[in-house]
Design a protein around this motif. Structure first.
Motif, PDB file in Angstrom:
ATOM      1  N   THR A  74       0.837  -1.211   0.000  1.00  0.00           N
ATOM      2  CA  THR A  74       0.000   0.000   0.000  1.00  0.00           C
ATOM      3  C   THR A  74       0.865   1.252   0.000  1.00  0.00           C
ATOM      4  O   THR A  74       0.631   2.190  -0.756  1.00  0.00           O
ATOM      5  CB  THR A  74      -0.937  -0.002   1.231  1.00  0.00           C
ATOM      6  N   LYS A  77       2.459   2.056  -3.331  1.00  0.00           N
ATOM      7  CA  LYS A  77       1.580   2.496  -4.417  1.00  0.00           C
ATOM      8  C   LYS A  77       1.640   4.000  -4.682  1.00  0.00           C
ATOM      9  O   LYS A  77       1.201   4.465  -5.726  1.00  0.00           O
ATOM     10  CB  LYS A  77       0.137   2.058  -4.137  1.00  0.00           C
ATOM     11  N   ALA A  78       2.209   4.762  -3.735  1.00  0.00           N
ATOM     12  CA  ALA A  78       2.403   6.201  -3.981  1.00  0.00           C
ATOM     13  C   ALA A  78       3.344   6.411  -5.166  1.00  0.00           C
ATOM     14  O   ALA A  78       3.285   7.443  -5.837  1.00  0.00           O
ATOM     15  CB  ALA A  78       2.961   6.860  -2.729  1.00  0.00           C
ATOM     16  N   HIS A 106      -3.604  10.568  -4.832  1.00  0.00           N
ATOM     17  CA  HIS A 106      -2.176  10.321  -5.036  1.00  0.00           C
ATOM     18  C   HIS A 106      -1.356  11.531  -5.512  1.00  0.00           C
ATOM     19  O   HIS A 106      -0.192  11.359  -5.880  1.00  0.00           O
ATOM     20  CB  HIS A 106      -1.948   9.100  -5.947  1.00  0.00           C
TER      21      HIS A 106
ATOM     22  N   SER B 107      -5.435   1.010  -6.471  1.00  0.00           N
ATOM     23  CA  SER B 107      -4.097   1.181  -7.046  1.00  0.00           C
ATOM     24  C   SER B 107      -3.417   2.393  -6.406  1.00  0.00           C
ATOM     25  O   SER B 107      -2.279   2.696  -6.692  1.00  0.00           O
ATOM     26  CB  SER B 107      -4.172   1.341  -8.560  1.00  0.00           C
ATOM     27  N   ASN B 108      -4.137   3.087  -5.540  1.00  0.00           N
ATOM     28  CA  ASN B 108      -3.600   4.244  -4.826  1.00  0.00           C
ATOM     29  C   ASN B 108      -3.063   3.820  -3.456  1.00  0.00           C
ATOM     30  O   ASN B 108      -3.403   2.751  -2.972  1.00  0.00           O
ATOM     31  CB  ASN B 108      -4.702   5.290  -4.644  1.00  0.00           C
ATOM     32  N   PRO B 109      -2.250   4.694  -2.853  1.00  0.00           N
ATOM     33  CA  PRO B 109      -1.739   4.327  -1.523  1.00  0.00           C
ATOM     34  C   PRO B 109      -2.824   4.437  -0.451  1.00  0.00           C
ATOM     35  O   PRO B 109      -2.771   5.273   0.441  1.00  0.00           O
ATOM     36  CB  PRO B 109      -0.607   5.333  -1.287  1.00  0.00           C
ATOM     37  N   VAL B 110      -3.836   3.603  -0.559  1.00  0.00           N
ATOM     38  CA  VAL B 110      -4.921   3.602   0.419  1.00  0.00           C
ATOM     39  C   VAL B 110      -5.254   2.141   0.743  1.00  0.00           C
ATOM     40  O   VAL B 110      -5.316   1.298  -0.160  1.00  0.00           O
ATOM     41  CB  VAL B 110      -6.154   4.375  -0.125  1.00  0.00           C
TER      42      VAL B 110
END
Lengths: 298, 260
Positions: A74, A77-78, A106, B107-110
């Protein structure tokens, strides 16, 4: 450095192995083409890499994060951009609102710059978009936070040829700027044109994992010969020739042996015309999709 | 990270406003007939079989509190709004998975936990809009016919309904993480909430079977007791809150494990 490392990755859906011991790697700063026809397992690999699916066995590392480690993945993914094959946008939002939404998720350092290259009608609701406009919005969304790695699933689907060229050029520039680009495609010319290396997947298994150049040189020469008389197949064809097609005086084949041997063989015949060239990737690709026993060694 | 919360909240706002409008129409229908109705209420209560009154939990129809509890809360609030919460929650994850919106989201940092929590927090929009809207409607409606509802029980009938509505939402949420299609999740959640309500209502008719009702959420929220008798069952509300938390944890655990 390795951007993506896939180790023996397997995903079963019931009885079907969509990915069966898939192993390959993508180096940092390269454009990697993931090639295979529809249903070969390309999207499954991509969705495993993003943690959307859980592997049945095996694993992969994306920018150093193990895909089985949810927290690490996770956070990583940034630095990842993703352009899925099916773009599930919220249809009632306008293009602007959609990009605002992804900016909150993002970041969007590069939004304006990208919108000069890819220009969907941002004031309209996304549900009114054509396939090409949706794809352009998806491209902007995937690159707007300036990620280190961008994973694209059939990125040119629905784009007009002009925009396809623009995307290919853009991908090339991104690579030069040090980005890693992974993209799946069933379009061979596209992969041959932009990729450094390619992985070919067939029925969930990797059947080739090579540099494009190596793949082309190892796969023999494509030869056209026109003889003065109709071709006598029994006399003409040797073991080194594969994919032989004979039409009256003309013969087309892929030659897998040494070129000297071919020339010595050819002088025995009354040649009218001769053309020897590197095979197109699609010729090679066909080999991988013929019966198992005819797959050439690479 | 509140992007998902904001997106979901704006999506839910319209439906909440539409439903508040429905309650305005109901109020416009019911309040004007109350003065005439109250006069005949005793005869009416006598004419109906007591089982039917028990089934809907109706009493004191000659008071404005009893009348509104029966006409507006026992069916429209408990059943209709309960089903609405189950329905919107059931669509929330399954719908995103089905339309592949979840691919883009994740696909996001979540994290998946954060996605689920933001979606549950967004239920605050219909909770706030509907509760405040219907309180205002009832205050204004009852004053217009000069039969003002006492404010404390009116506020409590809404406050104590929140855990009940959250349990309905929790049922929808579990369906939403289990099913792949929004339609199936919504259908099953809707049928479940309706069936549970039916079981509760039917079990009141027979003392031998009344205990079965304790397995249903609506047993822990009694709109008539609150409005007519001013009995505020805080323990029941706590039971519902605990039930909601269990459903929320269950759906989180299931969502973390599933492929999307």
């Amino acid at each position: 450095m390795t951007a993506i490392q896939v180790d023996d990755l397997t995903k079963q859906f019931g009885e079907v192995a969509a990915n069966d011991g898939v192993t390959f790697d993508v180096e940092s700063g390269e454009i990697f083409g993931y090639l295979g026809p529809n249903g070969a397992g390309k999207t499954t690999t991509i969705r495993l890499l993003l943690g959307l699916l859980k592997p049945t066995s095996g694993t992969a590392h994306v920018l150093g994060a193990d895909i089985r480690d949810r927290k690490a993945l996770t956070a990583t993914k940034a630095d990842i951009g993703y352009l899925p094959d099916t773009l599930g946008f919220d249809g009632r939002l306008t293009g602007h609102q959609t990009l605002d939404y992804f900016a909150r998720l993002h970041g969007d350092e590069r939004r304006e710059e990208l919108l000069e290259l890819f220009d969907p009608p941002l004031d309209r609701a996304v549900e009114t978009y054509s396939e090409g406009n949706r794809r352009m919005l998806g491209i902007v969304q995937a690159f707007m936070h300036d990620p280190k790695l961008v994973i694209m699933d059939e990125p040119t689907a629905g784009l007009d040829p002009l925009k396809q060229d623009r995307l290919h050029l853009f991908i090339e520039e991104e690579r030069q700027a040090g980005k890693t680009l992974f993209f799946s495609s069933h379009t061979l010319s596209e992969v041959q044109r932009v990729c450094d290396r390619v992985g070919i997947i067939r029925n969930g298994r990797i059947v080739a994992h090579e540099e494009i150049e190596t793949l082309l040189t190892q796969s023999g020469k494509e030869v056209w010969v026109h003889l003065a008389e109709p071709v006598n197949e029994k006399q003409f064809v040797t073991d080194e020739m594969i994919d032989v097609e004979v039409v009256e005086n003309a013969v087309h084949f892929t030659y897998t042996g040494h070129i000297q041997g071919l020339l010595e063989h050819l002088v025995q015949f009354d040649n009218q015309d001769l053309e020897i060239g590197n095979p197109q990737l699609d010729t090679i690709f066909k080999h991988y999709y013929r019966e198992e026993d005819t797959i050439p060694e690479t | 990270m509140t992007a998902i919360l904001r997106n979901e909240a704006s999506r839910l706002l319209r439906g909440s406003l539409v439903l508040t409008g429905v309650f305005t129409l109901l109020a416009a229908m019911y309040y004007p007939i109350f003065p005439g109705f109250a006069a005949d209420a005793e005869e009416l209560e006598a004419a109906f079989p007591p089982e039917l009154m028990d089934f809907f939990g109706i009493e004191a129809l000659d008071t404005i509190e009893g009348f509104i509890a029966a006409e507006m809360y026992s069916f429209f609030w408990v059943l209709l709004i309960g089903i609405y919460f189950a329905y919107i929650s059931a669509g929330t994850i399954a719908g995103d998975v089905e339309r592949r919106k979840m691919d883009l989201t994740l696909s996001n940092p979540v994290s998946r936990e954060s996605v689920l929590v933001q979606k549950v927090l967004a239920l605050g929009v219909p909770l706030i809009v509907l509760n405040i809207g219907v309180i205002v409607i009832n205050v204004v409606g009852s004053r217009l016919i000069d039969e003002p509802l006492s404010l404390t029980p009116l506020l409590m009938v809404h406050l104590l309904s929140i855990p009940y509505l959250l349990v309905c939402a929790g049922i929808g949420l579990v369906m939403s993480v289990v099913m792949d299609r929004a339609r199936s999740a919504q259908g099953i959640a809707l049928i479940l909430v309706f069936t549970l309500w039916l079981i509760d209502s039917a079990s009141r008719l027979d003392a031998d079977y009344e205990w079965i009702g304790y397995l249903t959420p609506s047993r822990y929220y009694d709109e008539t007791a609150i409005l007519v008798r001013e009995e505020f069952a805080y323990f029941d509300a706590a039971v519902l809150t605990a039930g909601f938390l269990v459903l929320l944890l269950l759906s989180t655990a299931l969502f973390l494990r599933r492929d999307i």
